[in-house]
Motif scaffolding. Structure first.
Motif, mmCIF file in Angstrom:
data_model
loop_
_atom_site.group_PDB
_atom_site.id
_atom_site.type_symbol
_atom_site.label_atom_id
_atom_site.label_comp_id
_atom_site.label_asym_id
_atom_site.label_seq_id
_atom_site.Cartn_x
_atom_site.Cartn_y
_atom_site.Cartn_z
ATOM 1 N N CYS A 58 0.804 -1.232 0.000
ATOM 2 C CA CYS A 58 0.000 0.000 0.000
ATOM 3 C C CYS A 58 0.835 1.278 0.000
ATOM 4 O O CYS A 58 0.386 2.301 -0.517
ATOM 5 N N GLY A 59 2.030 1.247 0.544
ATOM 6 C CA GLY A 59 2.902 2.413 0.518
ATOM 7 C C GLY A 59 3.506 2.659 -0.852
ATOM 8 O O GLY A 59 4.173 3.668 -1.059
ATOM 9 N N ARG A 60 3.257 1.724 -1.785
ATOM 10 C CA ARG A 60 3.753 1.874 -3.154
ATOM 11 C C ARG A 60 2.588 1.803 -4.153
ATOM 12 O O ARG A 60 2.695 1.223 -5.215
ATOM 13 N N VAL A 61 1.478 2.414 -3.763
ATOM 14 C CA VAL A 61 0.325 2.517 -4.663
ATOM 15 C C VAL A 61 0.114 3.985 -4.982
ATOM 16 O O VAL A 61 0.025 4.820 -4.085
ATOM 17 N N VAL A 62 0.057 4.304 -6.275
ATOM 18 C CA VAL A 62 -0.262 5.664 -6.708
ATOM 19 C C VAL A 62 -1.425 5.586 -7.682
ATOM 20 O O VAL A 62 -1.443 4.726 -8.565
ATOM 21 N N GLN A 63 -2.423 6.429 -7.468
ATOM 22 C CA GLN A 63 -3.602 6.488 -8.317
ATOM 23 C C GLN A 63 -3.635 7.866 -8.973
ATOM 24 O O GLN A 63 -3.656 8.885 -8.281
ATOM 25 N N ILE A 64 -3.644 7.886 -10.301
ATOM 26 C CA ILE A 64 -3.498 9.139 -11.055
ATOM 27 C C ILE A 64 -4.736 9.395 -11.908
ATOM 28 O O ILE A 64 -5.193 8.502 -12.620
ATOM 29 N N GLY A 65 -5.256 10.620 -11.843
ATOM 30 C CA GLY A 65 -6.379 11.024 -12.683
ATOM 31 C C GLY A 65 -7.726 10.939 -12.003
ATOM 32 O O GLY A 65 -8.771 11.069 -12.651
ATOM 33 N N ILE A 66 -7.741 10.743 -10.700
ATOM 34 C CA ILE A 66 -8.976 10.518 -9.951
ATOM 35 C C ILE A 66 -9.851 11.771 -9.984
ATOM 36 O O ILE A 66 -9.390 12.882 -9.760
ATOM 37 N N ARG A 67 -11.146 11.553 -10.255
ATOM 38 C CA ARG A 67 -12.095 12.664 -10.343
ATOM 39 C C ARG A 67 -13.507 12.108 -10.409
ATOM 40 O O ARG A 67 -13.723 10.914 -10.389
ATOM 41 N N GLY A 68 -14.470 13.019 -10.510
ATOM 42 C CA GLY A 68 -15.855 12.644 -10.752
ATOM 43 C C GLY A 68 -16.727 12.770 -9.527
ATOM 44 O O GLY A 68 -16.265 13.026 -8.420
ATOM 45 N N SER A 69 -18.010 12.588 -9.762
ATOM 46 C CA SER A 69 -18.981 12.706 -8.683
ATOM 47 C C SER A 69 -18.850 11.539 -7.726
ATOM 48 O O SER A 69 -18.270 10.509 -8.039
ATOM 49 N N SER A 70 -19.403 11.738 -6.526
ATOM 50 C CA SER A 70 -19.279 10.719 -5.490
ATOM 51 C C SER A 70 -20.508 10.732 -4.598
ATOM 52 O O SER A 70 -21.230 11.726 -4.514
ATOM 53 N N TYR A 71 -20.713 9.633 -3.916
ATOM 54 C CA TYR A 71 -21.792 9.541 -2.932
ATOM 55 C C TYR A 71 -21.290 9.885 -1.540
ATOM 56 O O TYR A 71 -22.012 9.801 -0.574
ATOM 57 N N ASP A 72 -20.028 10.249 -1.450
ATOM 58 C CA ASP A 72 -19.392 10.457 -0.157
ATOM 59 C C ASP A 72 -18.714 11.819 -0.144
ATOM 60 O O ASP A 72 -18.072 12.199 -1.124
ATOM 61 N N PRO A 73 -18.796 12.559 0.961
ATOM 62 C CA PRO A 73 -18.133 13.866 0.993
ATOM 63 C C PRO A 73 -16.608 13.778 0.954
ATOM 64 O O PRO A 73 -15.940 14.740 0.596
ATOM 65 N N ASP A 74 -16.047 12.632 1.299
ATOM 66 C CA ASP A 74 -14.594 12.430 1.245
ATOM 67 C C ASP A 74 -14.314 11.092 0.557
ATOM 68 O O ASP A 74 -13.970 10.098 1.203
ATOM 69 N N PRO A 75 -14.479 11.055 -0.765
ATOM 70 C CA PRO A 75 -14.417 9.778 -1.476
ATOM 71 C C PRO A 75 -13.050 9.096 -1.485
ATOM 72 O O PRO A 75 -12.960 7.908 -1.761
ATOM 73 N N ASN A 76 -11.996 9.833 -1.176
ATOM 74 C CA ASN A 76 -10.652 9.243 -1.230
ATOM 75 C C ASN A 76 -10.093 8.908 0.148
ATOM 76 O O ASN A 76 -8.923 8.542 0.275
ATOM 77 N N LYS A 77 -10.915 9.015 1.166
ATOM 78 C CA LYS A 77 -10.483 8.774 2.547
ATOM 79 C C LYS A 77 -9.917 7.361 2.721
ATOM 80 O O LYS A 77 -8.854 7.172 3.308
ATOM 81 N N TYR A 78 -10.619 6.357 2.210
ATOM 82 C CA TYR A 78 -10.162 4.974 2.342
ATOM 83 C C TYR A 78 -8.747 4.819 1.776
ATOM 84 O O TYR A 78 -7.869 4.222 2.404
#
Length: 194
Positions: A58-78
């Motif tokens: 998990c310390g070597r995971v990068v996610q690039i280009g994340i965007r868009g609508s969500s059902y959560d006020p903090d969609p990237n918290k997890y």
């Protein structure tokens, strides 16, 4: 082609051989959802399942280009709680991603890395043939910078997913996807390029 669910069994097999792997994940969505319509395995959940099974470093995971609508006020918290680096699309707008990829190469080190590229990471102006398009995405040039920026990493596998021919009237999405896959093959370890 195929939906992002396919990455889950691939990472199960790779982790069985290499242990937890790093991940360069290009996508409009984090794909760390828990359930949809009562199902735990679907195209929006593969990386949550991978975390739960210890398949990712998990310390070597990068996610690039994340965007868009969500059902959560903090969609990237997890993702943040698990130690992923989340690079929002707006952080990429109107600039070269070469500096980002220098940082990613340093983060990944020499341990095994997998590249997972969802075509919806790109703006639908370039790749409309996908099931979950989101506006304001990456450009094809930025996609090349990301993939070419992975050269020299210990890449143990890669995929390109979510191309949907029924939504690809012009064929441009398939053309772009095929070219990006070719570029991925060119950055695999041991491949000689000019």
């Amino acid at each position: 082609g195929g939906d992002h669910t396919i990455t889950y069994p691939i990472l199960q097999a790779l982790a069985a051989k290499h242990g937890p792997v790093g991940l360069v994940h290009v996508d409009a969505h984090t794909d760390t959802g828990d359930t949809a319509l009562g199902e735990k395995i679907y195209h929006g959940s593969p990386f949550r399942r991978c975390v739960e099974e210890g398949l990712l470093d998990c310390g070597r995971v990068v996610q690039i280009g994340i965007r868009g609508s969500s059902y959560d006020p903090d969609p990237n918290k997890y993702c943040r709680e698990k130690g992923f680096r989340v690079v929002l699309a707006e952080e990429c707008w109107m600039k070269s991603l070469e500096p980002l990829m220098r940082e990613v190469r340093e983060q990944m080190g020499d341990r095994p890395v997998y590249i997972s590229f969802d075509i919806d990471g790109l703006d639908p102006a370039y790749a409309p043939g996908t099931g979950t398009p989101e506006i304001a995405g990456l450009t094809p040039a930025q996609a090349l910078e990301i993939i070419r920026g992975c050269k020299g990493l210990n890449i143990v596998g890669c995929d390109l997913v979510e191309v949907a021919p029924m939504y690809d009237a012009s064929g441009n999405t398939a053309l772009l996807g095929a070219n990006l896959l070719f570029e991925m093959l060119c950055v695999l370890p041991g491949v000689k390029t000019l």
